[in-house]
Design an enzyme around this catalytic site. Structure first.
Site, PDB file in Angstrom:
ATOM      1  N   ASN A   1      91.072  44.776  66.788  1.00  0.00           N
ATOM      2  CA  ASN A   1      91.924  43.909  65.970  1.00  0.00           C
ATOM      3  C   ASN A   1      91.535  42.439  66.035  1.00  0.00           C
ATOM      4  O   ASN A   1      91.785  41.686  65.101  1.00  0.00           O
ATOM      5  CB  ASN A   1      93.381  44.076  66.424  1.00  0.00           C
ATOM      6  CG  ASN A   1      94.317  43.086  65.779  1.00  0.00           C
ATOM      7  OD1 ASN A   1      94.695  43.230  64.620  1.00  0.00           O
ATOM      8  ND2 ASN A   1      94.703  42.056  66.523  1.00  0.00           N
TER       9      ASN A   1
ATOM     10  N   TYR B   1      83.615  34.849  57.174  1.00  0.00           N
ATOM     11  CA  TYR B   1      84.687  35.837  57.295  1.00  0.00           C
ATOM     12  C   TYR B   1      84.385  37.052  56.423  1.00  0.00           C
ATOM     13  O   TYR B   1      84.431  38.192  56.887  1.00  0.00           O
ATOM     14  CB  TYR B   1      86.018  35.213  56.888  1.00  0.00           C
ATOM     15  CG  TYR B   1      87.210  36.119  57.127  1.00  0.00           C
ATOM     16  CD1 TYR B   1      87.689  36.312  58.423  1.00  0.00           C
ATOM     17  CD2 TYR B   1      87.848  36.759  56.081  1.00  0.00           C
ATOM     18  CE1 TYR B   1      88.783  37.142  58.653  1.00  0.00           C
ATOM     19  CE2 TYR B   1      88.938  37.584  56.301  1.00  0.00           C
ATOM     20  CZ  TYR B   1      89.406  37.777  57.590  1.00  0.00           C
ATOM     21  OH  TYR B   1      90.484  38.600  57.812  1.00  0.00           O
TER      22      TYR B   1
ATOM     23  N   MET C   1      99.417  40.435  64.253  1.00  0.00           N
ATOM     24  CA  MET C   1      99.299  41.858  63.961  1.00  0.00           C
ATOM     25  C   MET C   1      99.049  42.678  65.220  1.00  0.00           C
ATOM     26  O   MET C   1      99.594  43.771  65.382  1.00  0.00           O
ATOM     27  CB  MET C   1      98.170  42.114  62.950  1.00  0.00           C
ATOM     28  CG  MET C   1      98.550  41.851  61.521  1.00  0.00           C
ATOM     29  SD  MET C   1      97.450  42.690  60.350  1.00  0.00           S
ATOM     30  CE  MET C   1      95.858  41.981  60.784  1.00  0.00           C
TER      31      MET C   1
ATOM     32  N   VAL D   1      86.223  39.240  73.642  1.00  0.00           N
ATOM     33  CA  VAL D   1      85.744  40.466  72.994  1.00  0.00           C
ATOM     34  C   VAL D   1      84.248  40.430  72.677  1.00  0.00           C
ATOM     35  O   VAL D   1      83.636  41.471  72.412  1.00  0.00           O
ATOM     36  CB  VAL D   1      86.536  40.780  71.708  1.00  0.00           C
ATOM     37  CG1 VAL D   1      87.959  41.206  72.041  1.00  0.00           C
ATOM     38  CG2 VAL D   1      86.514  39.599  70.737  1.00  0.00           C
TER      39      VAL D   1
ATOM     40  N   LYS E   1      83.474  40.876  57.776  1.00  0.00           N
ATOM     41  CA  LYS E   1      84.411  41.950  57.460  1.00  0.00           C
ATOM     42  C   LYS E   1      83.731  43.050  56.636  1.00  0.00           C
ATOM     43  O   LYS E   1      84.098  44.226  56.743  1.00  0.00           O
ATOM     44  CB  LYS E   1      85.652  41.397  56.751  1.00  0.00           C
ATOM     45  CG  LYS E   1      86.518  40.517  57.652  1.00  0.00           C
ATOM     46  CD  LYS E   1      86.962  41.267  58.917  1.00  0.00           C
ATOM     47  CE  LYS E   1      87.920  40.461  59.763  1.00  0.00           C
ATOM     48  NZ  LYS E   1      88.388  41.202  60.958  1.00  0.00           N
TER      49      LYS E   1
ATOM     50  N   ASP F   1      93.338  39.946  75.175  1.00  0.00           N
ATOM     51  CA  ASP F   1      93.337  38.688  74.425  1.00  0.00           C
ATOM     52  C   ASP F   1      92.833  37.595  75.365  1.00  0.00           C
ATOM     53  O   ASP F   1      92.812  37.782  76.589  1.00  0.00           O
ATOM     54  CB  ASP F   1      94.761  38.343  73.955  1.00  0.00           C
ATOM     55  CG  ASP F   1      94.782  37.488  72.701  1.00  0.00           C
ATOM     56  OD1 ASP F   1      94.326  36.329  72.771  1.00  0.00           O
ATOM     57  OD2 ASP F   1      95.243  37.970  71.656  1.00  0.00           O
TER      58      ASP F   1
END
Length: 244
Positions: free
Chosen positions: A87, A150, A18, A61, A154, A37
Protein backbone atom coordinates in the site's frame (compact mmCIF):
# COMPACT_ATOMS: atom_id res chain seq x y z
CA UNK A 1 -16.98 -17.00 10.30
CA UNK A 2 -14.88 -13.87 9.76
CA UNK A 3 -13.67 -13.47 6.18
CA UNK A 4 -9.96 -13.42 7.09
CA UNK A 5 -10.00 -15.85 10.00
CA UNK A 6 -6.60 -17.54 10.29
CA UNK A 7 -4.87 -15.12 7.91
CA UNK A 8 -1.64 -13.28 8.69
CA UNK A 9 -1.38 -10.03 6.73
CA UNK A 10 1.32 -7.42 6.19
CA UNK A 11 0.08 -3.95 5.20
CA UNK A 12 2.66 -1.32 4.27
CA UNK A 13 2.14 2.42 4.69
CA UNK A 14 -0.57 1.60 7.21
CA UNK A 15 -0.04 4.28 9.87
CA UNK A 16 -2.75 6.49 8.34
CA UNK A 17 -5.04 6.95 5.35
CA UNK A 18 -6.03 3.96 3.25
CA UNK A 19 -3.48 1.67 4.87
CA UNK A 20 -4.93 2.30 8.33
CA UNK A 21 -8.44 1.66 7.00
CA UNK A 22 -7.25 -1.65 5.53
CA UNK A 23 -5.65 -2.66 8.84
CA UNK A 24 -8.78 -1.88 10.86
CA UNK A 25 -11.07 -3.82 8.53
CA UNK A 26 -8.66 -6.79 8.36
CA UNK A 27 -8.56 -7.10 12.15
CA UNK A 28 -12.36 -6.80 12.28
CA UNK A 29 -12.51 -9.71 9.84
CA UNK A 30 -10.25 -11.96 11.90
CA UNK A 31 -6.77 -11.36 10.48
CA UNK A 32 -3.59 -10.89 12.42
CA UNK A 33 -1.97 -7.76 10.97
CA UNK A 34 1.55 -6.41 10.74
CA UNK A 35 1.35 -2.64 10.25
CA UNK A 36 4.45 -1.11 8.67
CA UNK A 37 5.34 2.53 8.11
CA UNK A 38 8.06 5.11 8.76
CA UNK A 39 5.59 7.03 10.93
CA UNK A 40 6.35 5.26 14.20
CA UNK A 41 4.07 7.37 16.41
CA UNK A 42 0.93 6.81 14.36
CA UNK A 43 1.81 3.20 13.62
CA UNK A 44 2.31 2.29 17.28
CA UNK A 45 -0.90 4.09 18.23
CA UNK A 46 -2.90 2.19 15.62
CA UNK A 47 -1.44 -1.16 16.69
CA UNK A 48 -2.33 -0.38 20.32
CA UNK A 49 -5.87 0.56 19.25
CA UNK A 50 -6.30 -2.72 17.35
CA UNK A 51 -5.06 -4.85 20.24
CA UNK A 52 -3.36 -8.21 20.40
CA UNK A 53 -4.03 -9.08 16.76
CA UNK A 54 -1.84 -6.27 15.41
CA UNK A 55 1.80 -5.27 15.74
CA UNK A 56 3.74 -2.34 14.29
CA UNK A 57 7.12 -2.64 12.59
CA UNK A 58 8.96 0.49 11.46
CA UNK A 59 9.94 0.01 7.82
CA UNK A 60 11.50 1.76 4.87
CA UNK A 61 9.75 -0.16 2.09
CA UNK A 62 12.58 0.58 -0.35
CA UNK A 63 15.12 -1.19 1.89
CA UNK A 64 15.60 -4.93 1.34
CA UNK A 65 16.94 -5.53 4.85
CA UNK A 66 13.85 -3.90 6.34
CA UNK A 67 11.70 -6.33 4.37
CA UNK A 68 13.60 -9.29 5.84
CA UNK A 69 13.00 -7.86 9.32
CA UNK A 70 9.27 -7.42 8.70
CA UNK A 71 8.87 -11.02 7.51
CA UNK A 72 10.88 -12.36 10.46
CA UNK A 73 8.83 -10.38 12.99
CA UNK A 74 5.57 -11.41 11.33
CA UNK A 75 6.46 -15.09 11.49
CA UNK A 76 7.69 -14.77 15.07
CA UNK A 77 4.50 -13.06 16.23
CA UNK A 78 1.82 -14.82 14.18
CA UNK A 79 3.28 -17.49 11.86
CA UNK A 80 3.65 -17.73 8.09
CA UNK A 81 2.25 -14.84 6.05
CA UNK A 82 -0.88 -15.35 3.92
CA UNK A 83 -1.51 -11.81 2.70
CA UNK A 84 0.63 -8.86 1.60
CA UNK A 85 -0.89 -5.49 0.79
CA UNK A 86 1.70 -3.27 -0.91
CA UNK A 87 0.00 0.00 0.00
CA UNK A 88 2.88 2.43 0.68
CA UNK A 89 3.39 5.13 -1.93
CA UNK A 90 4.05 8.80 -2.55
CA UNK A 91 3.01 11.32 -5.19
CA UNK A 92 4.39 14.60 -6.49
CA UNK A 93 2.65 17.21 -8.62
CA UNK A 94 5.49 18.55 -10.76
CA UNK A 95 6.06 18.78 -14.49
CA UNK A 96 8.83 16.84 -16.23
CA UNK A 97 10.89 20.02 -16.48
CA UNK A 98 10.53 20.75 -12.77
CA UNK A 99 11.30 17.21 -11.58
CA UNK A 100 14.89 16.45 -10.64
CA UNK A 101 16.50 13.07 -11.26
CA UNK A 102 16.80 12.61 -7.50
CA UNK A 103 13.07 13.26 -6.99
CA UNK A 104 12.19 10.90 -9.81
CA UNK A 105 14.35 8.09 -8.41
CA UNK A 106 12.75 8.53 -4.98
CA UNK A 107 9.28 8.00 -6.43
CA UNK A 108 10.50 4.91 -8.30
CA UNK A 109 12.12 3.49 -5.15
CA UNK A 110 9.04 3.94 -2.96
CA UNK A 111 6.25 3.25 -5.45
CA UNK A 112 7.83 0.61 -7.66
CA UNK A 113 10.98 -1.00 -6.24
CA UNK A 114 9.26 -1.51 -2.88
CA UNK A 115 6.55 -3.61 -4.52
CA UNK A 116 9.17 -5.87 -6.12
CA UNK A 117 11.04 -6.18 -2.81
CA UNK A 118 7.85 -6.95 -0.91
CA UNK A 119 6.76 -9.69 -3.28
CA UNK A 120 10.24 -11.22 -3.33
CA UNK A 121 10.45 -11.20 0.46
CA UNK A 122 7.00 -12.62 1.19
CA UNK A 123 6.81 -15.47 -1.33
CA UNK A 124 8.92 -17.94 0.74
CA UNK A 125 6.68 -17.32 3.76
CA UNK A 126 3.56 -17.81 1.64
CA UNK A 127 5.03 -21.02 0.26
CA UNK A 128 5.31 -22.31 3.83
CA UNK A 129 1.69 -21.29 4.39
CA UNK A 130 0.58 -23.23 1.31
CA UNK A 131 -0.30 -20.14 -0.71
CA UNK A 132 -1.44 -16.59 -0.31
CA UNK A 133 -2.70 -13.36 -1.81
CA UNK A 134 -0.68 -10.29 -2.77
CA UNK A 135 -2.63 -7.08 -3.32
CA UNK A 136 -0.66 -4.30 -4.99
CA UNK A 137 -2.21 -0.85 -4.64
CA UNK A 138 -1.70 0.89 -7.97
CA UNK A 139 -3.93 3.81 -8.95
CA UNK A 140 -6.32 5.10 -11.57
CA UNK A 141 -3.06 6.56 -12.90
CA UNK A 142 -1.88 3.01 -13.51
CA UNK A 143 -4.51 2.99 -16.28
CA UNK A 144 -4.64 6.60 -17.49
CA UNK A 145 -2.18 9.50 -17.45
CA UNK A 146 -1.50 11.70 -14.43
CA UNK A 147 1.59 13.29 -12.91
CA UNK A 148 5.03 12.28 -14.18
CA UNK A 149 6.74 9.79 -11.91
CA UNK A 150 3.52 8.78 -10.16
CA UNK A 151 1.88 7.61 -13.38
CA UNK A 152 5.00 5.77 -14.52
CA UNK A 153 5.40 3.84 -11.30
CA UNK A 154 1.73 2.98 -10.99
CA UNK A 155 1.77 1.57 -14.53
CA UNK A 156 4.84 -0.44 -13.46
CA UNK A 157 2.95 -1.85 -10.46
CA UNK A 158 0.24 -3.01 -12.83
CA UNK A 159 2.81 -4.78 -15.03
CA UNK A 160 4.69 -6.33 -12.10
CA UNK A 161 1.39 -7.65 -10.78
CA UNK A 162 0.74 -9.55 -14.00
CA UNK A 163 4.27 -10.95 -14.20
CA UNK A 164 4.20 -12.04 -10.56
CA UNK A 165 0.74 -13.58 -10.95
CA UNK A 166 2.01 -15.96 -13.63
CA UNK A 167 4.95 -17.02 -11.47
CA UNK A 168 2.96 -17.09 -8.24
CA UNK A 169 0.30 -19.38 -9.68
CA UNK A 170 2.79 -22.27 -9.40
CA UNK A 171 2.83 -21.73 -5.61
CA UNK A 172 -0.90 -21.07 -5.15
CA UNK A 173 -0.13 -17.37 -4.69
CA UNK A 174 -2.54 -14.92 -6.29
CA UNK A 175 -1.45 -11.39 -7.24
CA UNK A 176 -3.86 -8.61 -8.16
CA UNK A 177 -3.76 -4.82 -8.43
CA UNK A 178 -6.24 -2.28 -7.08
CA UNK A 179 -6.70 1.04 -8.88
CA UNK A 180 -8.31 3.70 -6.68
CA UNK A 181 -9.42 7.04 -8.05
CA UNK A 182 -9.80 10.05 -5.75
CA UNK A 183 -9.97 8.89 -2.13
CA UNK A 184 -10.60 11.09 0.92
CA UNK A 185 -7.25 10.49 2.62
CA UNK A 186 -5.35 13.11 4.67
CA UNK A 187 -3.04 13.72 1.70
CA UNK A 188 -5.98 14.49 -0.60
CA UNK A 189 -8.28 16.51 1.64
CA UNK A 190 -5.71 18.81 3.28
CA UNK A 191 -6.65 22.49 3.30
CA UNK A 192 -4.57 23.57 0.29
CA UNK A 193 -6.10 20.91 -1.98
CA UNK A 194 -9.60 20.56 -0.55
CA UNK A 195 -11.28 23.09 -2.87
CA UNK A 196 -9.68 21.60 -5.99
CA UNK A 197 -10.76 18.10 -4.96
CA UNK A 198 -14.33 19.24 -4.35
CA UNK A 199 -14.42 20.86 -7.79
CA UNK A 200 -12.98 17.75 -9.44
CA UNK A 201 -15.58 15.57 -7.69
CA UNK A 202 -18.32 17.30 -9.71
CA UNK A 203 -16.87 15.66 -12.83
CA UNK A 204 -16.81 12.12 -11.38
CA UNK A 205 -19.81 10.12 -12.66
CA UNK A 206 -20.79 9.24 -9.05
CA UNK A 207 -20.17 12.92 -8.17
CA UNK A 208 -18.15 12.29 -5.01
CA UNK A 209 -14.78 11.08 -3.83
CA UNK A 210 -14.50 7.67 -2.17
CA UNK A 211 -13.98 6.99 1.50
CA UNK A 212 -10.92 4.87 2.41
CA UNK A 213 -13.08 2.01 3.71
CA UNK A 214 -14.66 1.63 0.27
CA UNK A 215 -11.22 0.73 -1.08
CA UNK A 216 -10.58 -1.46 1.97
CA UNK A 217 -13.60 -3.59 1.11
CA UNK A 218 -12.14 -4.30 -2.33
CA UNK A 219 -8.77 -5.15 -0.76
CA UNK A 220 -10.54 -7.40 1.76
CA UNK A 221 -12.23 -9.31 -1.06
CA UNK A 222 -8.90 -9.90 -2.80
CA UNK A 223 -7.17 -10.92 0.43
CA UNK A 224 -9.90 -13.42 1.26
CA UNK A 225 -10.60 -16.82 -0.24
CA UNK A 226 -13.70 -15.34 -1.88
CA UNK A 227 -11.47 -14.20 -4.77
CA UNK A 228 -9.81 -17.62 -5.11
CA UNK A 229 -9.94 -17.63 -8.94
CA UNK A 230 -8.82 -14.02 -9.46
CA UNK A 231 -5.17 -13.38 -10.26
CA UNK A 232 -3.24 -11.04 -12.53
CA UNK A 233 -6.20 -8.69 -12.76
CA UNK A 234 -6.96 -5.01 -12.22
CA UNK A 235 -9.72 -4.01 -9.84
CA UNK A 236 -10.80 -0.42 -10.42
CA UNK A 237 -12.55 1.69 -7.79
CA UNK A 238 -12.82 5.19 -9.27
CA UNK A 239 -16.48 6.20 -9.27
CA UNK A 240 -16.67 5.74 -13.03
CA UNK A 241 -13.86 8.13 -14.10
CA UNK A 242 -12.16 5.59 -16.36
CA UNK A 243 -15.48 4.63 -17.98
CA UNK A 244 -15.62 7.89 -19.94
Amino acid sequence: MARLEGKVAIITGAAQGMGAAHAKLFVEEGAKVIITDLNEENGQALAAELGENAIFVKQNVANEEDWATVIAKAEEAFGSVNVLVNNAGITMAKSILQTTAEEYRRIVEINQVSVFLGMKAVIPSMQKAGGGSIVNISSLNGLVAGAIGYTDTKFAVRGMTKAAAIEGAHYNIRVNSVHPGVIATPMVVQEDTKAAVEEFAKHIPLQRVAQPKEVSKMVLFLASDESSYSTGSEFVIDGGISAR
